[in-house]
Design an enzyme around this catalytic site. Sequence first.
Site, short mmCIF file in Angstrom:
data_model
loop_
_atom_site.label_atom_id
_atom_site.label_comp_id
_atom_site.label_asym_id
_atom_site.label_seq_id
_atom_site.Cartn_x
_atom_site.Cartn_y
_atom_site.Cartn_z
N HIS A 195 0.76 -1.21 0.04
CA HIS A 195 0.01 0.02 0.09
C HIS A 195 0.96 1.24 0.18
O HIS A 195 0.35 2.31 -0.23
CB HIS A 195 -0.91 0.09 1.11
CG HIS A 195 -1.77 -1.17 1.31
ND1 HIS A 195 -2.84 -1.12 0.12
CD2 HIS A 195 -2.08 -2.11 1.87
CE1 HIS A 195 -3.46 -2.37 0.23
NE2 HIS A 195 -3.18 -2.82 1.61
N ASP B 18 -2.98 -10.45 -2.38
CA ASP B 18 -3.62 -10.00 -1.10
C ASP B 18 -5.16 -9.64 -1.22
O ASP B 18 -5.45 -9.06 -2.46
CB ASP B 18 -2.77 -8.78 -0.54
CG ASP B 18 -3.14 -8.33 0.73
OD1 ASP B 18 -2.47 -8.71 1.71
OD2 ASP B 18 -4.09 -7.55 0.90
N HIS C 212 -6.72 -7.11 -0.21
CA HIS C 212 -6.75 -5.47 -0.62
C HIS C 212 -6.06 -5.32 -1.81
O HIS C 212 -4.61 -5.71 -2.10
CB HIS C 212 -6.27 -4.80 0.63
CG HIS C 212 -6.91 -5.17 1.80
ND1 HIS C 212 -6.26 -5.89 2.94
CD2 HIS C 212 -7.89 -4.79 2.46
CE1 HIS C 212 -7.01 -6.05 3.95
NE2 HIS C 212 -8.20 -5.49 3.66
N ASP D 191 -4.88 -12.52 3.70
CA ASP D 191 -6.19 -12.11 4.29
C ASP D 191 -7.43 -12.41 3.42
O ASP D 191 -8.44 -11.91 3.83
CB ASP D 191 -6.04 -10.74 4.77
CG ASP D 191 -5.18 -9.91 3.48
OD1 ASP D 191 -4.96 -10.36 2.45
OD2 ASP D 191 -4.89 -8.64 3.88
ZN LIG Z 1 -4.23 -7.02 2.73
#
Ligand SMILES: [Zn+2]
Length: 356
Positions: free
Chosen positions: A142, A179, A181, A266
């Site tokens: 991120h 991931d 996200h 996740d």
């Molecule tokens: Zn994540």
Amino acid sequence: MTRGAPPLKLSPPLPLPSLYFSDPSSLDHDPRDLMPGHPESPPRLVAIERRLAATDWLGWERRPAPAASAAELELVHTPRHVAAIRELSESGGRAIDVETYAGPQSYRAAAHAAGGAAALARALLAGEATTGFSVSRPPGHHAEAERAMGFCLFDSIAVAAALAVAEAGAARVLILDWDVHHGNGTEAIFRERDDVLLITLQQEGIWPGTGLPEDIGHGPGAGFTINLPVPEGSGRDVFLSLIDRVVGPVATEFAPDLILISAGYDAHREDPLAGLALESEDFGQMTVEVRELAQRLGVPVGAVLEGGYAPAALAESVEASMRALGGAGESATAPETAVADEAAVRVSAYWPAVRG
Ligand SMILES: [Zn+2]
């Protein structure tokens, strides 16, 4: 005809060990100092390493993750960002936003996390192994060129990919980010480049809100970002079908010299931060498919740890991935899914190898 020694009889080469990069500084970065109950915390790594220690690290070769230098971090981050994170740590640390934190040891931890990913890429491109895993924290995908966010300070996999191209002889690198996200930092960093192709799978509609299918990169990088959002509740069939229908054909056409996986866990059914339904063994099967793909292309593959916030499920899933990287498991017949059908139609417009 010359007479001499009989022809040398070569025995088959011993398989190279897989490489595991880590550094104890990963345990010194603890957002709970300021944010009690923060999910991105040392117990994640403790769970992974306790599990691996119990199986003698699956026979992998363990190597220290060196700290990335400022110059290495600046392959993808601005000098101002690198200096800001260092100064934040030196001054005792503080919260950067509601969920991202830098404490006194965080610069060091994040520099080793990036350095481990970079060392993994270097070792793989030097032929020291064909597979490996950099297991560090904080995660990285991120973090943008000049912004820490989403628990991430430096984008470790981006540093590794950029260094692979700039210094380690790779002409092209494929990053597969699974991931849950969206890897907004990695996308932003490589948005205008055609030598680092990012394919990213994420749950649609959740934080950080980026990763829309129509975002395909910009300028010379147009077509070299592939966003594959998946609906809430998606599991094994959707992930395996996307790897089969999209990732495999695109990778074959792109012909990378190195495959890196932004390996977040996740999307696991037990993860508290998202709503997908993968089981630990599904991550193993996904890794088998990427390993087989890399073997077909004749290139190495390295994983870099990102998220995963249910420590026991995370540890089990990392082990499943490592067993697959080490050679266990066989490719499975991919299911067909509507999600992959739709994605294939979309991606085939700029990657002809994908059957639309
Ligand atoms: Zn994540």
